[in-house]
Design a protein around this motif. Structure first.
Motif, PDB file in Angstrom:
ATOM      1  N   TYR A 258       0.799  -1.198  -0.078  1.00  0.00           N
ATOM      2  CA  TYR A 258       0.006   0.074  -0.025  1.00  0.00           C
ATOM      3  C   TYR A 258       0.879   1.330   0.039  1.00  0.00           C
ATOM      4  CZ  TYR A 258      -3.773  -3.095   1.133  1.00  0.00           C
ATOM      5  OH  TYR A 258      -4.429  -4.137   0.982  1.00  0.00           O
TER       6      TYR A 258
ATOM      7  N   GLY B 160      -2.565  -4.757  -6.288  1.00  0.00           N
ATOM      8  CA  GLY B 160      -2.141  -5.317  -4.947  1.00  0.00           C
ATOM      9  C   GLY B 160      -1.882  -6.630  -4.812  1.00  0.00           C
ATOM     10  N   VAL B 199      -9.290  -0.018  -0.077  1.00  0.00           N
ATOM     11  CA  VAL B 199      -8.050   1.020   0.046  1.00  0.00           C
ATOM     12  C   VAL B 199      -8.384   2.242  -0.030  1.00  0.00           C
ATOM     13  CG1 VAL B 199      -5.974   1.617  -1.329  1.00  0.00           C
ATOM     14  CG2 VAL B 199      -6.601  -0.697  -1.195  1.00  0.00           C
ATOM     15  N   ALA B 206      -2.966   1.788  -3.884  1.00  0.00           N
ATOM     16  CA  ALA B 206      -2.440   0.426  -4.275  1.00  0.00           C
ATOM     17  C   ALA B 206      -1.584   0.524  -5.594  1.00  0.00           C
ATOM     18  CB  ALA B 206      -3.664  -0.528  -4.611  1.00  0.00           C
ATOM     19  N   PRO B 301       2.348   1.705  -6.017  1.00  0.00           N
ATOM     20  CA  PRO B 301       1.342   2.335  -5.235  1.00  0.00           C
ATOM     21  C   PRO B 301       1.521   3.878  -5.250  1.00  0.00           C
ATOM     22  CG  PRO B 301       2.415   1.380  -3.324  1.00  0.00           C
ATOM     23  CD  PRO B 301       3.153   1.180  -4.352  1.00  0.00           C
TER      24      PRO B 301
END
Lengths: 362, 362, 362, 362
Positions: A258, B160, B199, B206, B301
């Protein structure tokens, strides 16, 4: 054929074929006035040299570059640094049995499509022998970088499924050099050697990963759009024979993190602002941050293996192929020197581009 | 700054900044006589356009390239294809709060080191807005490639930790285009959307992976030493904002395979000799084999996240940073179009270099 | 030092210094499959070779290029054509007397400013010996051009104030080769030889002009803006040692003509439209018309002369300099081969760029 | 079409056509931190602008470059300097009469051979309108050079057979700018104007010569083999429309001098060693000496003339052609600005290459 030259301001042209009289290189744009340490250069050549361990090809070549221009009384003159490396062994006889067939995953197939012929004796210009020239040129660049306190250290991070456990950012080069496989984790090294023996006995070959860190890098290297520092490194690494991938910083692993995990927050150290962590790998927006630059290069297993393979000859008839002769079980330890050399070329080039190194050193 | 041009014979120069009046590109070396399908080009632009899903930045720009040279009565003239894309929204106000501090993992830090300043309003030339120009140029190249039966198809392979299950070599582009996330595996797509919502709610971001296949490629593309086809692709991909890694064929996985597993034996199909499998990824010795070329690009990300981050201001004082404004939760689906565009540029360039495409098409 | 490479697709890199062990060249981008006539190549080398007439430097070097890559069984392989030419004579002793002073109009002065040193023994890389490599590379290109019915013929048009009377567009190469000075006008040649004897007796040197015609050129060569055919030729010619000017077609004379005199009207020959005259010199708008391309290159007198010259030593003390040793009275006849070679490189490069020559000839 | 980019480190890409909506340029590699004087830039544009004297084309365009990237708050940012110049007048009607025939000495003939078409409305990209972009880019470079005390001054040395009498090495730019024809010799200027009136009345056109001096140049610029300073200048100059020749120093005249006449002896000035004379033109061995660099560029007479010419149409039928419309009687005075601009580009590029100018000026 084109594309035998690499670099922007500092340009390496390589020439020669594995079975000609010599190979060599022209390194153009190297500053004048640097005293070259030929012994240090020779040590780099040794690291790439075949025939050292029993997992490596026994082809033994000393590979001592002879300088034919650009050096005068031990110093670079500003003229292109040109050196030749004689090819000592020409045993074309090894290749007679493969002359009329397609070896699985060999370049002969695509080269024939492009040029209408292929030098079956050892790949001609496709041979990894060409990388000896890169190592010599890279050694020259390393001496230039050292003067600027920039060091490039690579090591064998994986052989097949055996992974070393190393803190790359604080790696000690002498630990790497002490290892036969250039792997500073002694436990992993032992397992790698074991694995290589097994692979050799099976008549097979293994791939692996080289990890590298560049420390002492000034901030501000790299050009932000197409010539990003990582883009030039990627090209350099994928131009090495058998390389299958390049990543820097967290690399493919970054895809699974993340933003809150991957971001490197900034802190004030009392004297300057710098990132607290270095997931980024030392580059932001294509430009070096001054933090260590770290990256990985994946290598495929050697395609010439001893165990019998099915393939066809040039007439299309099925053949059971058994490749005799001298071949590496893995090229990963030898590739460490090549990866470092290409990295040194890219960094020295960008140091010149950014004016961090002058064209005249006296 | 240098390095705003990419390519050997077919050269793209991009210009403009995210907060100037326009961005644009000059595509030099494009053959004369090709009728350009502007609608098809516009569809490519749409795929990169922000503001489509609720995981993407709501900044809505139509991004219609206006051609200012190189097109006459719908056909390319041989003159450099130049187009401009106006920047419609300039809301500098968004950036006032970040003007005096270092955002974690933002290019501002390294750019300041290089240039002595940074355009806080949106990255100036570091902004990913520049990739809109690449998509337009890539769309032109795709039309050139299509004429030669070469197609480039990318898709979102991971967001992800969510991985799609797709047979890349037989992928159907219409399946990709049907998906909001450009992921043709509907089960994975659903999970990806779920993940992105989570998210987003967490104020986080991500990364992911784009996989691409190039089919219909003639054998013989690529120059064997430094300008290997994979080397030029690697540079192209790592020049894209947020890209962290490139691999082709089995990539990093190849490092774990034995030669006997990774080698592609040749077979005779009745009409020609070709590899039975394609672990190699369509390239041997830097030169295309004629088999599908497949590769992966990893993206980190997005660094601008909504949740609070610790950092410092330019005076070194600690700051709790909360970035407001419009930002993508992930850029991976939009990056598919950019990856395809850069691949199309590389392939078209090498087709011209190898004489597989003529400079004059009439 | 940078800039040791010339060309777009067909790139010549030269290396070596006048007093090192060898000089040489790497010709990258040369098509595969051409059978090389080494005897024809050697004849070109002979034309540039010193020590032939009594007006030339008696330094006698056979200058036989040894190929180290790119040739296999007499044919080009597509790999870079690399050749070395040994330096046979190293008589550094000649140069001791000039080591500590500035010779009028010698490169030592500007080179010291750039590099902080200069190889007094003969100019190192500044020596015109480097042009031997160009002649060898040009000879390879001429064989490529010949296959396409393109010929390059130069001749000595002036020595000092003695001008030959030759119809350049219909010149016969065998007439040129028959002449010791490469001047096909026997009356002028006699006067030139007379002039050179007088100059030699006076311990002085002479300049001159080389005129060249390229016939059989297809229309459509050259890129219209910066890489106009004449622009690339101009760079090629001014990169030759001692060249002071380049002009094509009517050249500086065009400045004195009216448009009505200089314009070439078009006519219909029964089969095609072509210009009735060729004041333009075979190029319009940077692109070849298909008519003969003709151009001139001016050379200054050799700067090393025997008669006493006033100058200063490196400490600034006045010196009466008398240069002993072997020096050409004029380099113009030898320069004919160099001019032709550079022209052949430019034309072959543009033939490849325009797709008029393929990368593979078989 | 390729070759729309010029330069090594400082690269100008031009785009646009005479009858499109705009022309423009991208200047890549320009240092960050320079405050641009837009008024000074505009004065340069004025010097190239058509429609000033009655010997010039009455096409009146203000030609004000609009910057779209690389400038922020009046300073260069390091991003590529991109500017567009709108095309205000599109009177295609002028060209209908010439659409179907070949105008003597026009580029249409060779362009058709290359591209299969030609934009009859005004040459498209072959039009000299493209040089407006060069003047704008050159003006930016001049401001960079001025900061380093380097000045570039050109003037009209000849119109047809009328020659100015000017001491080039000590020329005063304000004297040049005061003259309508950019000829600082008032007697010659009067004769030139007289000649131009006569030529205009005769419906004819005239050529001429531009001479230029670069003063304040540091020693050490230029790369000694292929990228000699004079070689790059020669390419720059021959890339200008209508240029037929380039020479530097004594140029073609050097061919008639003896070595004892042409050599520049060195003297000691009390503080440094320098050449007593400057026949060499400020360059030895490809590298600047620090003395003024002086050179000449010859221009042919304009090919579009009013008086009747014999030619053929595209079907080969004989035609008596009378070209109406707005055309320069000579382009030489306007070319002065273009020659200066290209010289400034070359010098600034080599200053960057040699590290004499930094990439960051703050």
């Amino acid at each position: 054929m084109a594309g035998n030259t690499f670099g922007h301001l500092l340009r390496l042209t390589t020439f020669g074929e594995s079975h000609g009289s010599m190979i060599g290189g022209v390194l153009d744009g190297f500053p004048s006035g640097l005293t070259i340490d030929l012994e240090a250069l020779q040590l780099e050549m040794e690291r790439r040299r075949p025939g050292k361990g029993d997992y490596a090809s026994p082809r033994n070549e000393s590979d001592i570059p002879e300088f034919v221009s650009g050096l005068f009384e031990g110093k670079t003159t500003g003229a292109p640094l040109t050196f030749i490396i004689p090819n000592k062994q020409h045993r074309s006889v090894d290749y007679d049995s493969v002359k009329n067939l397609y070896r699985p995953s060999h370049a002969a197939y695509s080269w024939e499509a492009k040029y209408g012929h292929y030098d079956y004796r050892g790949g001609g210009r496709a041979s990894a022998r060409e990388t000896a020239v890169r190592v010599a040129a890279g050694a020259l660049c390393k001496q230039l970088l050292l003067l600027n306190n920039v060091s490039v250290v690579g090591y064998t991070a994986c052989i097949g499924k055996v992974k070393a456990n190393v803190d790359l950012l604080t790696i000690d080069k002498s630990d790497v050099l002490r290892s036969e496989l250039y792997c500073p984790d002694p436990i992993a090294e032992k397992m790698m050697l074991q694995e290589l023996r097994a692979v050799k006995e099976a008549g097979d070959s293994a791939g692996g990963i080289v990890e590298t860190v560049i420390r002492g890098l000034p901030a501000g290297l790299g050009e932000p759009v197409f010539d990003k520092l990582q883009a030039d490194l990627a090209k350099a690494m994928l131009s090495i024979n058998a390389a299958k991938g390049f990543s820097y910083g967290e690399g493919f692993g970054a895809a699974q993190l993340y933003g809150s995990q991957h971001n490197d927050p900034f802190e004030y150290t009392g004297s300057k602002v710098k990132p607290l962590s270095n997931h980024a790998g030392g580059i932001l927006g294509g430009i070096s941050t001054g933090e260590p630059l770290w990256f990985s290069v994946a290598f495929k297993p050697v395609s010439s293996i001893k165990s019998t393979q099915k393939t066809v000859d040039k007439q299309g008839n099925p053949v059971n192929l058994t490749i005799e002769g001298r071949h590496d079980v893995t090229i990963v330890p030898r590739a460490v020197a090549v990866v470092e050399a290409m990295a040194a070329l890219v960094i020295a080039d960008h140091m010149l581009l950014s004016g961090k190194i002058n064209h005249r050193l006296d």
